[in-house]
Design an enzyme around this catalytic site. Structure first.
Site, mmCIF file in Angstrom:
data_model
loop_
_atom_site.group_PDB
_atom_site.id
_atom_site.type_symbol
_atom_site.label_atom_id
_atom_site.label_comp_id
_atom_site.label_asym_id
_atom_site.label_seq_id
_atom_site.Cartn_x
_atom_site.Cartn_y
_atom_site.Cartn_z
ATOM 1 N N ALA A 17 5.218 -0.779 -0.673
ATOM 2 C CA ALA A 17 4.887 -1.887 -1.793
ATOM 3 C C ALA A 17 5.441 -1.507 -3.216
ATOM 4 C CB ALA A 17 3.425 -1.943 -1.952
ATOM 5 N N GLU A 18 6.000 -2.558 -3.725
ATOM 6 C CA GLU A 18 6.708 -2.622 -4.884
ATOM 7 C C GLU A 18 5.865 -3.427 -5.879
ATOM 8 O OE1 GLU A 18 8.246 -0.044 -6.023
ATOM 9 O OE2 GLU A 18 8.203 0.762 -4.151
ATOM 10 N N MET A 19 5.263 -3.161 -6.872
ATOM 11 C CA MET A 19 4.313 -3.879 -7.585
ATOM 12 C C MET A 19 4.439 -4.058 -9.101
ATOM 13 S SD MET A 19 1.391 -2.204 -5.207
ATOM 14 C CE MET A 19 0.089 -1.923 -6.341
ATOM 15 N N SER A 68 9.787 3.040 -3.612
ATOM 16 C CA SER A 68 10.751 2.884 -2.688
ATOM 17 C C SER A 68 12.126 3.066 -3.018
ATOM 18 C CB SER A 68 10.383 1.776 -1.883
ATOM 19 O OG SER A 68 10.793 0.733 -2.577
#
Ligand SMILES: NC(=O)c1ccc[n+]([C@@H]2O[C@H](COP(=O)([O-])OP(=O)(O)OC[C@H]3O[C@@H](n4cnc5c(N)ncnc54)[C@H](O)[C@@H]3O)[C@@H](O)[C@H]2O)c1
Ligand SMILES: N[C@@H](CCC=O)C(=O)O
Length: 514
Positions: A284-286, A493
Site C-alpha cells: 500500500a503506497e499512500m 515498497s
C-alpha cells in the site's frame, strides 16, 4: 542486454518535438468519445453501465466511455485469473520479461500519443505528461531486468553431499488498484511488476482516468501477454474494490492511493474469509505531506525555485508534492518573497497548447476540497499569492502560498493534494527538522543547505522514504531513486527499486541430499 537507463524526457522547445505532440493531440481529439470494453480472460466485455471520462480542463468534453465491472464480472475475472495462473506461473521468467520489453517498445514508438491522452484525460501539462509516459516505459524496462536477475534465485550455501537452492516463485492472483494522478506510470508499473513475477492480476484503475489504462491493456495484448493474465475491470472502488479485497482467492493487493482507502484495504485484507488458506499480502503506497527545509547557508534562489516547482508541478497533485516549506528565521522573508514572485509569474489554464505551467485539478470533488482550504488558510495564516479558483469551464485553482502558518495547523498536517503550500518559520535547523517530522506521513522531503553537518543531521533524522538534498522533493526516477514512504505514507515498497519485484513473490528453499 543493454544496461537499464531511464527514458529521456522530451525537449518541447525543439519545434519538431512540439509539432509531434501537437499532432498526437490532434489524433486523440479525433478519437474522443469512443467506447472501451472490460477485458476478462482475453474476452472483450461490454456492459450497459459505463464510466465516462471527462477532460478536467473542459468539463463538457468526453474523453471516452469505459464499461463498468460489477461484482459478478469481478468474480468472472477472478476465475479467469486463477485459471491463467496455472500456466503463467510456469512460463520462463525470460519470456515474461520479453513481454515487458516489447510493451515498452510499443509505448516508446507511440510515446506522444500516450502523453496526449494524459493531457486530455488528466489535464497534465506536456512536460508532466511526457514524464508520466517515460516513467511507464522505465517501469517496464526496469522490472523486466529485475526479473532476469531474480530468475536463477539467490545463492545459499551447501554442505558436502547436499544441494541447496533458494528460488523465488509467484504468489497467485493479485488485485492492482491504481490512482488517477499518475494514470499511466503507476497503473502500468504496479501491473507489470506483478505480471513479470508470474502472477495474474485484476487491474482496477481510478474511475477518473480509465482511458489511458484501457490503451495500456491493448498494448499488453499486442506485446503477446496470454489471455487471462491481465484482466481489466474498471469499476466503483467501494463495490468492486471491497469485493475483491475480501475475496478468499485474492493472494495479494497492490494499492496506490489515499491514506483512508489504504487503511480500509489493509484492515479488510487482514480478515480471514471462508475458503482462504493464506495471509493476504498488502502493498500500500499512500499519501504524503511533504516538506522542503531551507537553512541560512542555502542557495536561496535554488530553494525558491525548488519550492515552487515541487508545490505547483501538476497542480500539486503528487503524493510527493511540497505542501510545507519550513525556513529558518534569518532567511524566511527572503525565501518567501521570492517564492511569491515566482508564483505570481505562473499561468494556469488548459494545457492542450503548451502555454501554461499549470492545468486544472482532476474533478469537481478535488476542486471543492482544495478550495475549501482557502478559508482554512485565512484562519491559520496569510494568503500571500493565489487564493482564487474558477470552475466555469474546467477545474482551475491558482497556485497559492500561505505565510506564517503554525507547525501543527491543519494546513501543515492534512494532505490537500492541490496547489497550496504553507510556510512556517523555524528558529534553527534542528527545530526545522523537528517540524518536518511532525506529521503522520513520511513520504518525501528535501533540504536546501550548503552546510555538510546540517545535511548529515537531516540524513539521520529527517524520517522520510525519499530525502533529497539541494533540489525539490518530486520527480523520483525509476532505478535511480526507488520510491516509497514511511508511517502513514504506506508500506515503503520502493517502486522502481531493487526489492520491488520480490514483494510479489515468495521464496522457496529446496534441499537435496545425495
Ligand atoms: N505513495 C505513492 O506512491 C502514491 C502515488 C500516487 C498517489 N498517491 C496518493 O493517492 C491519492 C490520490 O489518488 P486517488 O484520489 O485516486 O486515491 P483514492 O484512494 O481515492 O483511490 C485510489 C484507488 O482506490 C480505489 N478505491 C476506492 N475505494 C476503494 C475500496 N473501498 N476498495 C478498493 N479500492 C478502492 C479507487 O477507485 C482508485 O482506483 C493521494 O492521497 C496521493 O498521495 C500515493
Ligand atoms: N513518483 C512521483 C510521485 C508519485 C506520486 O504521486 C515523484 O517522485 O514525484
Amino acid at each position: 542486454m543493454i544496461p537499464y537507463k531511464h527514458e529521456p524526457f522530451t525537449d518541447f522547445t525543439n519545434k519538431e518535438n512540439a509539432a509531434a505532440i501537437q499532432a498526437a493531440i490532434e489524433k486523440v481529439n479525433g478519437e474522443l468519445g469512443k467506447d472501451y470494453p472490460l477485458v476478462i480472460g482475453g474476452e472483450k466485455v461490454t456492459t450497459e453501465g459505463k464510466i465516462t471520462s471527462y477532460n478536467p480542463a473542459n468539463k463538457e468534453e468526453v474523453i471516452g466511455h469505459v464499461s463498468k465491472a460489477n461484482q459478478e464480472l469481478a468474480e468472472r475475472a477472478m476465475q479467469e485469473a486463477l485459471t491463467a495462473f496455472d500456466s503463467w506461473r510456469h512460463v520462463d521468467p525470460a519470456v515474461r520479461a520479453d513481454v515487458l520489453f516489447k510493451a515498452a517498445n510499443i509505448v516508446r514508438k507511440r510515446k506522444h500519443e500516450f502523453s496526449a491522452y494524459l493531457v486530455k484525460e488528466a489535464g497534465k501539462p506536456w512536460n508532466e505528461a511526457d514524464a508520466d509516459t517515460a516513467e511507464a516505459i522505465d517501469f517496464m524496462e526496469y522490472y523486466a531486468r529485475q526479473m532476469l536477475e531474480l530468475k536463477p534465485g539467490k545463492k545459499v550455501e551447501s554442505r558436502p553431499g547436499e544441494y541447496n537452492r533458494y528460488d523465488y516463485i509467484p504468489l497467485g492472483v493479485g488485485i492492482v488498484i491504481s490512482p488517477w494522478n499518475f494514470p499511466f506510470a503507476i497503473m502500468a508499473g504496479t501491473a507489470v511488476a506483478a505480471i513479470v513475477a508470474g502472477n495474474t492480476i485484476l487491474l482496477k484503475p481510478a474511475s477518473t482516468t480509465p482511458i489511458v489504462a484501457a490503451k495500456f491493456v491493448e498494448v499488453m495484448e499486442e506485446a503477446g501477454l496470454p489471455k487471462g493474465v491481465l484482466n481489466f475491470i474498471p469499476g466503483p472502488g467501494a463495490e468492486v474494490g471491497d469485493y475483491l479485497v475480501d475475496h478468499p482467492k485474492t493472494r495479494f493487493i497492490s494499492f496506490t492511493g489515499s491514506r483512508d482507502v489504504g487503511l480500509r484495504i489493509n484492515e479488510r485484507a487482514s480478515k480471514l474469509n471462508d475458503g482462504q488458506i493464506w495471509l493476504k499480502r498488502v502493498i500500500a503506497e499512500m499519501g504524503g505531506k511533504d516538506t522542503i527545509v531551507v537553512d541560512e547557508s542555502a542557495d536561496l534562489e535554488l530553494a525558491a525555485q525548488s519550492i515552487v516547482k515541487s508545490s505547483f508541478g501538476f497542480s500539486g497533485q503528487k503524493c510527493s508534492a511540497c505542501s510545507r516549506a519550513v525556513i529558518v528565521d534569518s532567511v524566511y522573508d527572503t525565501v518567501l518573497d521570492r517564492v511569491v514572485e515566482l508564483t505570481n509569474e505562473l499561468s494556469v489554464g488548459n494545457t492542450e497548447q503548451n502555454e501554461h505551467f499549470m492545468g486544472p485539478v482532476i474533478d469537481a470533488a478535488a476542486f471543492k476540497k482544495i478550495t475549501s482550504y482557502f478559508d482554512v488558510a485565512k484562519e491559520e495564516g496569510k494568503i500571500v499569492a493565489g487564493g482564487k479558483a474558477d470552475d466555469s469551464t474546467g477545474y482551475f485553482v491558482e497556485p497559492t502560498v500561505v505565510a506564517d502558518v503554525a507547525p501543527t495547523a491543519r494546513l501543515m498536517q492534512e494532505e490537500i493534494f492541490g496547489p497550496i503550500v504553507a510556510f512556517t518559520k523555524a528558529k534553527d535547523f534542528k527545530e526545522a527538522i523537528d517540524i518536518a517530522n511532525n506529521t503522520e506521513y513520511g513520504l518525501t522531503g528535501a533540504v536546501l543547505t550548503r552546510d555538510r553537518s546540517n545535511q548529515e543531521y537531516a540524513r539521520q533524522n529527517f524520517h522520510v522514504g525519499n530525502l533529497y538534498f539541494n533540489r525539490g522533493c518530486t520527480g523520483a526516477i525509476v532505478g535511480y531513486q526507488p520510491f516509497g514512504g514511511f508511517n502513514m505514507s504506506g508500506t515503503d515498497s520502493k517502486a522502481g527499486g531493487p526489492d520491488y519485484i520480490q514483494l510479489h513473490m515468495q521464496a522457496k528453499t529446496t534441499s537435496e541430499t545425495f
